[in-house]
Design a protein around this motif. Sequence first.
Motif, PDB file in Angstrom:
ATOM      1  N   LEU A  22       2.449  -4.793   8.266  1.00  0.00           N
ATOM      2  CA  LEU A  22       2.001  -6.138   8.617  1.00  0.00           C
ATOM      3  C   LEU A  22       1.276  -6.666   7.392  1.00  0.00           C
ATOM      4  O   LEU A  22       0.367  -6.003   6.868  1.00  0.00           O
ATOM      5  CB  LEU A  22       1.053  -6.123   9.817  1.00  0.00           C
ATOM      6  N   THR A  23       1.695  -7.831   6.932  1.00  0.00           N
ATOM      7  CA  THR A  23       1.224  -8.342   5.648  1.00  0.00           C
ATOM      8  C   THR A  23       0.736  -9.773   5.762  1.00  0.00           C
ATOM      9  O   THR A  23       1.429 -10.632   6.317  1.00  0.00           O
ATOM     10  CB  THR A  23       2.374  -8.283   4.614  1.00  0.00           C
ATOM     11  N   ALA A  24      -0.455 -10.019   5.219  1.00  0.00           N
ATOM     12  CA  ALA A  24      -0.986 -11.376   5.149  1.00  0.00           C
ATOM     13  C   ALA A  24      -0.050 -12.227   4.286  1.00  0.00           C
ATOM     14  O   ALA A  24       0.324 -11.835   3.182  1.00  0.00           O
ATOM     15  CB  ALA A  24      -2.390 -11.370   4.555  1.00  0.00           C
ATOM     16  N   ASP A  25       0.331 -13.382   4.815  1.00  0.00           N
ATOM     17  CA  ASP A  25       1.345 -14.224   4.178  1.00  0.00           C
ATOM     18  C   ASP A  25       0.751 -15.108   3.076  1.00  0.00           C
ATOM     19  O   ASP A  25       0.559 -16.305   3.243  1.00  0.00           O
ATOM     20  CB  ASP A  25       2.043 -15.075   5.244  1.00  0.00           C
ATOM     21  N   TYR A  26       0.444 -14.452   1.961  1.00  0.00           N
ATOM     22  CA  TYR A  26       0.033 -15.155   0.745  1.00  0.00           C
ATOM     23  C   TYR A  26       0.174 -14.187  -0.425  1.00  0.00           C
ATOM     24  O   TYR A  26       0.509 -13.011  -0.230  1.00  0.00           O
ATOM     25  CB  TYR A  26      -1.383 -15.737   0.858  1.00  0.00           C
ATOM     26  N   THR A  27      -0.046 -14.666  -1.618  1.00  0.00           N
ATOM     27  CA  THR A  27       0.262 -13.912  -2.828  1.00  0.00           C
ATOM     28  C   THR A  27      -0.328 -12.506  -2.841  1.00  0.00           C
ATOM     29  O   THR A  27       0.371 -11.547  -3.164  1.00  0.00           O
ATOM     30  CB  THR A  27      -0.208 -14.689  -4.079  1.00  0.00           C
ATOM     31  N   TRP A  28      -1.605 -12.352  -2.516  1.00  0.00           N
ATOM     32  CA  TRP A  28      -2.204 -11.019  -2.543  1.00  0.00           C
ATOM     33  C   TRP A  28      -1.501 -10.093  -1.557  1.00  0.00           C
ATOM     34  O   TRP A  28      -1.198  -8.948  -1.884  1.00  0.00           O
ATOM     35  CB  TRP A  28      -3.707 -11.072  -2.227  1.00  0.00           C
ATOM     36  N   GLY A  29      -1.247 -10.569  -0.343  1.00  0.00           N
ATOM     37  CA  GLY A  29      -0.569  -9.753   0.662  1.00  0.00           C
ATOM     38  C   GLY A  29       0.798  -9.306   0.202  1.00  0.00           C
ATOM     39  O   GLY A  29       1.176  -8.143   0.352  1.00  0.00           O
ATOM     40  N   TRP A  30       1.572 -10.227  -0.356  1.00  0.00           N
ATOM     41  CA  TRP A  30       2.925  -9.886  -0.826  1.00  0.00           C
ATOM     42  C   TRP A  30       2.867  -8.816  -1.921  1.00  0.00           C
ATOM     43  O   TRP A  30       3.668  -7.887  -1.931  1.00  0.00           O
ATOM     44  CB  TRP A  30       3.646 -11.105  -1.371  1.00  0.00           C
ATOM     45  N   THR A  31       1.930  -8.999  -2.856  1.00  0.00           N
ATOM     46  CA  THR A  31       1.799  -8.059  -3.961  1.00  0.00           C
ATOM     47  C   THR A  31       1.342  -6.690  -3.461  1.00  0.00           C
ATOM     48  O   THR A  31       1.850  -5.657  -3.907  1.00  0.00           O
ATOM     49  CB  THR A  31       0.801  -8.597  -5.010  1.00  0.00           C
ATOM     50  N   GLN A  32       0.394  -6.696  -2.545  1.00  0.00           N
ATOM     51  CA  GLN A  32      -0.101  -5.450  -1.961  1.00  0.00           C
ATOM     52  C   GLN A  32       1.029  -4.717  -1.231  1.00  0.00           C
ATOM     53  O   GLN A  32       1.213  -3.518  -1.394  1.00  0.00           O
ATOM     54  CB  GLN A  32      -1.255  -5.750  -0.991  1.00  0.00           C
ATOM     55  N   GLU A  33       1.781  -5.456  -0.424  1.00  0.00           N
ATOM     56  CA  GLU A  33       2.901  -4.858   0.310  1.00  0.00           C
ATOM     57  C   GLU A  33       3.896  -4.212  -0.654  1.00  0.00           C
ATOM     58  O   GLU A  33       4.320  -3.072  -0.459  1.00  0.00           O
ATOM     59  CB  GLU A  33       3.597  -5.915   1.153  1.00  0.00           C
ATOM     60  N   GLU A  34       4.275  -4.930  -1.680  1.00  0.00           N
ATOM     61  CA  GLU A  34       5.256  -4.412  -2.635  1.00  0.00           C
ATOM     62  C   GLU A  34       4.725  -3.166  -3.344  1.00  0.00           C
ATOM     63  O   GLU A  34       5.464  -2.202  -3.547  1.00  0.00           O
ATOM     64  CB  GLU A  34       5.631  -5.493  -3.658  1.00  0.00           C
ATOM     65  N   SER A  35       3.455  -3.171  -3.686  1.00  0.00           N
ATOM     66  CA  SER A  35       2.849  -2.035  -4.366  1.00  0.00           C
ATOM     67  C   SER A  35       2.847  -0.792  -3.476  1.00  0.00           C
ATOM     68  O   SER A  35       3.238   0.300  -3.917  1.00  0.00           O
ATOM     69  CB  SER A  35       1.409  -2.397  -4.759  1.00  0.00           C
ATOM     70  N   ILE A  36       2.435  -0.944  -2.238  1.00  0.00           N
ATOM     71  CA  ILE A  36       2.388   0.196  -1.312  1.00  0.00           C
ATOM     72  C   ILE A  36       3.809   0.662  -0.974  1.00  0.00           C
ATOM     73  O   ILE A  36       4.085   1.866  -0.930  1.00  0.00           O
ATOM     74  CB  ILE A  36       1.612  -0.170  -0.031  1.00  0.00           C
ATOM     75  N   LYS A  37       4.724  -0.279  -0.721  1.00  0.00           N
ATOM     76  CA  LYS A  37       6.113   0.095  -0.430  1.00  0.00           C
ATOM     77  C   LYS A  37       6.710   0.889  -1.581  1.00  0.00           C
ATOM     78  O   LYS A  37       7.333   1.932  -1.369  1.00  0.00           O
ATOM     79  CB  LYS A  37       6.976  -1.156  -0.185  1.00  0.00           C
ATOM     80  N   ASP A  38       6.536   0.405  -2.787  1.00  0.00           N
ATOM     81  CA  ASP A  38       7.090   1.074  -3.953  1.00  0.00           C
ATOM     82  C   ASP A  38       6.554   2.497  -4.073  1.00  0.00           C
ATOM     83  O   ASP A  38       7.312   3.445  -4.264  1.00  0.00           O
ATOM     84  CB  ASP A  38       6.771   0.264  -5.215  1.00  0.00           C
ATOM     85  N   ALA A  39       5.253   2.639  -3.943  1.00  0.00           N
ATOM     86  CA  ALA A  39       4.626   3.958  -4.091  1.00  0.00           C
ATOM     87  C   ALA A  39       5.049   4.910  -2.983  1.00  0.00           C
ATOM     88  O   ALA A  39       5.384   6.069  -3.254  1.00  0.00           O
ATOM     89  CB  ALA A  39       3.108   3.818  -4.116  1.00  0.00           C
ATOM     90  N   THR A  40       5.050   4.458  -1.739  1.00  0.00           N
ATOM     91  CA  THR A  40       5.373   5.361  -0.630  1.00  0.00           C
ATOM     92  C   THR A  40       6.865   5.694  -0.590  1.00  0.00           C
ATOM     93  O   THR A  40       7.232   6.820  -0.276  1.00  0.00           O
ATOM     94  CB  THR A  40       4.909   4.794   0.724  1.00  0.00           C
ATOM     95  N   GLU A  41       7.722   4.739  -0.918  1.00  0.00           N
ATOM     96  CA  GLU A  41       9.159   5.021  -0.932  1.00  0.00           C
ATOM     97  C   GLU A  41       9.509   6.029  -2.029  1.00  0.00           C
ATOM     98  O   GLU A  41      10.380   6.873  -1.835  1.00  0.00           O
ATOM     99  CB  GLU A  41       9.963   3.735  -1.069  1.00  0.00           C
ATOM    100  N   LYS A  42       8.825   5.976  -3.151  1.00  0.00           N
ATOM    101  CA  LYS A  42       9.043   6.973  -4.208  1.00  0.00           C
ATOM    102  C   LYS A  42       8.640   8.365  -3.752  1.00  0.00           C
ATOM    103  O   LYS A  42       9.132   9.361  -4.274  1.00  0.00           O
ATOM    104  CB  LYS A  42       8.266   6.591  -5.470  1.00  0.00           C
ATOM    105  N   LEU A  43       7.749   8.442  -2.768  1.00  0.00           N
ATOM    106  CA  LEU A  43       7.296   9.734  -2.237  1.00  0.00           C
ATOM    107  C   LEU A  43       8.128  10.193  -1.046  1.00  0.00           C
ATOM    108  O   LEU A  43       7.850  11.226  -0.461  1.00  0.00           O
ATOM    109  CB  LEU A  43       5.824   9.627  -1.824  1.00  0.00           C
ATOM    110  N   GLY A  44       9.131   9.397  -0.668  1.00  0.00           N
ATOM    111  CA  GLY A  44      10.018   9.804   0.420  1.00  0.00           C
ATOM    112  C   GLY A  44       9.865   9.038   1.720  1.00  0.00           C
ATOM    113  O   GLY A  44      10.587   9.286   2.676  1.00  0.00           O
ATOM    114  N   TRP A  45       8.916   8.118   1.776  1.00  0.00           N
ATOM    115  CA  TRP A  45       8.731   7.341   2.995  1.00  0.00           C
ATOM    116  C   TRP A  45       9.836   6.304   3.134  1.00  0.00           C
ATOM    117  O   TRP A  45      10.378   5.802   2.148  1.00  0.00           O
ATOM    118  CB  TRP A  45       7.393   6.624   2.988  1.00  0.00           C
TER     119      TRP A  45
END
Length: 81
Positions: A22-45
Amino acid sequence: SGQALGPILAQEYGKDRKAYHLTADYTWGWTQEESIKDATEKLGWETVQTVRTPLGAGDFSQYLTPVLNSGADVLILNHYG
């Protein structure tokens, strides 16, 4: 954020997880989401779903049923504060 939190999430929750964002719909939220997604998907999530929520929302109850029905076992809140 993702680079710092990713290894800790994997250590605490394992590497075989399904995440719902669940992501706040503004620039910080989008950037945060992408950062966490990238990191966790690289770890197998797996990212099951990403949903944008209105900036300033205080009641997230309408979002909970879809999370529970998604098959995700981790809910990530990309909200500041």
